[in-house]
Design a protein around this motif. Structure first.
Motif, PDB file in Angstrom:
ATOM      1  N   HIS A 166       8.896  82.377  69.660  1.00 31.35           N
ATOM      2  CA  HIS A 166      10.299  82.571  70.049  1.00 31.35           C
ATOM      3  C   HIS A 166      10.881  81.295  70.662  1.00 31.35           C
ATOM      4  N   LYS A 167      10.190  80.167  70.486  1.00 23.43           N
ATOM      5  CA  LYS A 167      10.670  78.892  71.012  1.00 23.43           C
ATOM      6  C   LYS A 167      10.979  77.944  69.857  1.00 23.43           C
ATOM      7  N   PHE A 168      11.927  77.042  70.072  1.00 25.63           N
ATOM      8  CA  PHE A 168      12.267  76.058  69.040  1.00 25.63           C
ATOM      9  C   PHE A 168      12.726  74.771  69.720  1.00 25.63           C
ATOM     10  N   ASP A 169      12.882  73.709  68.961  1.00 26.36           N
ATOM     11  CA  ASP A 169      13.243  72.377  69.489  1.00 26.36           C
ATOM     12  C   ASP A 169      12.328  71.988  70.655  1.00 26.36           C
ATOM     13  N   ILE A 170      11.033  72.150  70.446  1.00 29.59           N
ATOM     14  CA  ILE A 170      10.067  71.895  71.520  1.00 29.59           C
ATOM     15  C   ILE A 170       9.899  70.385  71.703  1.00 29.59           C
ATOM     16  N   GLU A 171      10.029  69.901  72.949  1.00 30.29           N
ATOM     17  CA  GLU A 171       9.819  68.502  73.305  1.00 30.29           C
ATOM     18  C   GLU A 171       8.902  68.427  74.516  1.00 30.29           C
ATOM     19  N   LYS A 172       8.056  67.400  74.567  1.00 25.78           N
ATOM     20  CA  LYS A 172       7.269  67.175  75.771  1.00 25.78           C
ATOM     21  C   LYS A 172       8.143  66.541  76.841  1.00 25.78           C
ATOM     22  N   VAL A 173       7.849  66.836  78.093  1.00 24.99           N
ATOM     23  CA  VAL A 173       8.594  66.213  79.182  1.00 24.99           C
ATOM     24  C   VAL A 173       8.307  64.718  79.174  1.00 24.99           C
ATOM     25  N   LYS A 174       9.299  63.967  79.552  1.00 22.55           N
ATOM     26  CA  LYS A 174       9.178  62.506  79.532  1.00 22.55           C
ATOM     27  C   LYS A 174       8.834  61.984  80.924  1.00 22.55           C
ATOM     28  N   ASN A 175       8.093  60.886  80.923  1.00 24.35           N
ATOM     29  CA  ASN A 175       7.789  60.210  82.185  1.00 24.35           C
ATOM     30  C   ASN A 175       7.230  61.188  83.220  1.00 24.35           C
ATOM     31  N   ALA A 176       6.265  61.999  82.825  1.00 23.12           N
ATOM     32  CA  ALA A 176       5.756  63.065  83.683  1.00 23.12           C
ATOM     33  C   ALA A 176       5.200  62.541  84.999  1.00 23.12           C
ATOM     34  N   GLU A 213      15.664  68.070  89.601  1.00 20.75           N
ATOM     35  CA  GLU A 213      16.855  67.931  88.747  1.00 20.75           C
ATOM     36  C   GLU A 213      17.017  66.500  88.256  1.00 20.75           C
ATOM     37  N   ARG A 214      16.649  65.488  89.075  1.00 19.63           N
ATOM     38  CA  ARG A 214      16.814  64.090  88.671  1.00 19.63           C
ATOM     39  C   ARG A 214      15.953  63.755  87.457  1.00 19.63           C
ATOM     40  N   ALA A 215      14.823  64.460  87.350  1.00 21.25           N
ATOM     41  CA  ALA A 215      13.931  64.208  86.213  1.00 21.25           C
ATOM     42  C   ALA A 215      14.166  65.171  85.063  1.00 21.25           C
ATOM     43  N   CYS A 216      14.609  66.420  85.416  1.00 25.24           N
ATOM     44  CA  CYS A 216      14.718  67.449  84.366  1.00 25.24           C
ATOM     45  C   CYS A 216      15.818  68.444  84.724  1.00 25.24           C
ATOM     46  N   LYS A 217      16.993  68.227  84.152  1.00 26.00           N
ATOM     47  CA  LYS A 217      18.115  69.140  84.436  1.00 26.00           C
ATOM     48  C   LYS A 217      17.863  70.543  83.881  1.00 26.00           C
ATOM     49  N   GLU A 218      16.996  70.639  82.854  1.00 19.30           N
ATOM     50  CA  GLU A 218      16.731  71.950  82.254  1.00 19.30           C
ATOM     51  C   GLU A 218      16.020  72.900  83.210  1.00 19.30           C
ATOM     52  N   ALA A 219      15.411  72.367  84.267  1.00 20.45           N
ATOM     53  CA  ALA A 219      14.698  73.221  85.231  1.00 20.45           C
ATOM     54  C   ALA A 219      15.648  73.879  86.231  1.00 20.45           C
ATOM     55  N   GLY A 265       7.778  76.786  85.895  1.00 18.81           N
ATOM     56  CA  GLY A 265       7.892  76.044  84.645  1.00 18.81           C
ATOM     57  C   GLY A 265       7.830  74.548  84.853  1.00 18.81           C
ATOM     58  N   ALA A 266       8.601  74.066  85.855  1.00 20.41           N
ATOM     59  CA  ALA A 266       8.637  72.629  86.107  1.00 20.41           C
ATOM     60  C   ALA A 266       7.273  72.117  86.551  1.00 20.41           C
ATOM     61  N   ALA A 267       6.640  72.829  87.490  1.00 22.15           N
ATOM     62  CA  ALA A 267       5.332  72.381  87.989  1.00 22.15           C
ATOM     63  C   ALA A 267       4.292  72.374  86.880  1.00 22.15           C
ATOM     64  N   ALA A 268       4.296  73.449  86.078  1.00 20.25           N
ATOM     65  CA  ALA A 268       3.294  73.533  85.012  1.00 20.25           C
ATOM     66  C   ALA A 268       3.476  72.412  84.003  1.00 20.25           C
ATOM     67  N   ALA A 269       4.710  72.184  83.558  1.00 19.80           N
ATOM     68  CA  ALA A 269       4.949  71.179  82.524  1.00 19.80           C
ATOM     69  C   ALA A 269       4.680  69.773  83.022  1.00 19.80           C
ATOM     70  N   TYR A 270       5.243  69.403  84.164  1.00 15.15           N
ATOM     71  CA  TYR A 270       5.126  68.020  84.640  1.00 15.15           C
ATOM     72  C   TYR A 270       3.731  67.721  85.154  1.00 15.15           C
TER      73      TYR A 270
END
Length: 424
Positions: A282-292, A321-327, A352-357
């Protein structure tokens, strides 16, 4: 008034005048009208001796008085007045006789009677005796002065008269807006008695109950709740008391043991784990977080106090937010109990933010370890690059409108006990 004044002597038939013209104004059998001491005297004239002297038919019976104004009344005038008075008296007596006859019929007559009105017209109606007979046993009064029976009534009383305007139970319920045995729609408030509840039963062993009966006196006990039953299983939701007059929490509990608690301070607990949907399908346009790793270096693991809450541990929304506005998500302004309003309040998807980064940062650290073992200088260059990226992220501008102060919010919900029926 006639000319001059007159003098009267008690028990004397002689009247003397001053400035009078008796011989012109009066003749035998005319009358003199005079007021002495507030009393009006009508005196008959026997003869006029001169312009200033006359004799009365009957001696004057009032007090001796001089300088009295007087009025000459011709005999014919007085006779006319007397005749009119006699006619008026006769008319009044006739009216009294008519009233007597009319009331006699009303009191003692039977059936329909005819009464004569003052203008000579007549009116027909029931005598009191017939009214008594007609109403006999039609509205019997009981021991408590209440009506115990009404016989002879063929037309249903209207709602305005205290009835329903109907002759059947179904029609009466419809007229009054009451429920039939099949139920109906509620318009307005339903109030049960104190410490009582409302239950809705249906087929197949399902039932809904609303109650405010406390299940205990200590903290943590439900004091207002709704129960949904299905055979021997149930789900209960409501509020728990905090041991005093405050609310401890709002809860949802299942008979199988599962439960969720929304606490007074704003936290929530559960007997299990909150599990989010994460299926790749159920997910699409999947991108890895940048500069983790560079982003994680800008995050601040903090312990902090919160308005309308206690102290917590976690991340700060603006750091992420400075690193990932989607969070970050928004739900408009948020107002606190002291009246502070934070415009466009920011919510953080912490998990979500902690897990991804952190996941991607750990990968980067692993790469650095390998690089440091094989090529230390390259590892140092990569570390310097990560630090530069971290500074850029740390200095990324974000929108933060300053809080403002307003009047504290009022948490006041009207009770059904305060409900009043509309007057129109």
């Amino acid at each position: 008034m006639s000319a001059g004044t007159i003098a009267l002597t008690n028990n004397s038939a002689t009247v003397s005048g001053t400035g009078t013209v008796f011989t012109t104004d009066l003749k035998a059998n005319d009358f003199i009208v005079v007021i002495v001491g507030g009393v009006t005297y009508t005196l008959g004239v026997k003869a006029t001796a001169s312009a200033t002297s006359l004799t009365l038919i009957t001696p004057y019976g009032g007090p001796t008085a001089t300088g009295n104004a007087w009025t000459a009344v011709p005999n014919a005038t007085l006779v006319g007045i007397t005749a009119q008075v006699a006619a008026d008296v006769a008319k009044a007596i006739r009216g009294l006789n008519l009233d007597k006859a009319n009331w006699q019929q009303v009191f003692s007559g039977t059936g329909t009677i005819t009464v004569t009105l003052p203008d000579g017209s007549t009116y027909s109606g029931p005598a009191w005796n017939s009214l008594t007979t007609l109403l006999n046993n039609k509205a019997a009064k009981g021991a408590n002065s209440d009506i115990t029976s009404i016989s002879g009534l063929t037309t249903a009383l209207t709602i305005e008269q205290g009835g329903t305007g109907a002759k059947t139970a179904a029609a009466a319920r419809a007229a009054l807006g009451a429920f039939s045995t099949a139920g109906g729609a509620v318009s307005g408030s339903i109030t049960a008695g104190a410490a009582a509840g409302i239950a809705v039963a249906a087929g197949e062993n399902n039932r809904v109950e609303i109650n405010n009966v406390t299940s205990g006196v200590g903290a943590g006990n439900p004091v207002g709740w709704t129960v949904y039953r299905w055979y021997t299983e149930l789900a209960q939701t409501g509020i728990r008391r905090a041991g005093d007059t405050t609310i401890q929490s709002y809860f949802v509990a299942l008979s199988g043991g599962g439960g969720w608690e929304f606490l007074r301070g704003g936290n929530a607990t559960a007997s299990g784990t909150w599990t989010s949907g994460s299926d790749i399908r159920h997910k699409f346009d999947i991108e890895k977080v940048k500069n983790a790793l560079a982003s994680v270096l800008t995050f601040n693991g903090s312990i902090y106090g919160k308005k309308d809450g206690g102290r917590e541990v976690g991340l700060i929304a603006q750091d992420v937010e400075r690193a990932c506005k989607e969070a970050i998500t928004y739900n408009g302004d948020r107002k606190f109990s002291d009246g502070t309003v934070i415009p466009n309040f920011k919510y953080l998807n912490t998990a979500g933010a902690a897990a991804a980064y952190h996941t991607e940062a750990i990968k980067t650290l692993f790469e650095l370890v390998e690089l440091a073992l094989d090529k230390p200088d390259d590892a140092r260059a990569l570390i310097a690059s990560i630090k530069e990226q971290s500074e850029v992220i740390k200095n990324t501008p974000i929108e933060n409108e300053d809080p403002r102060k307003e009047a504290p919010p009022i948490f006041d919900v009207p009770s059904s006990e305060d409900y009043e029926e509309p007057t129109t």
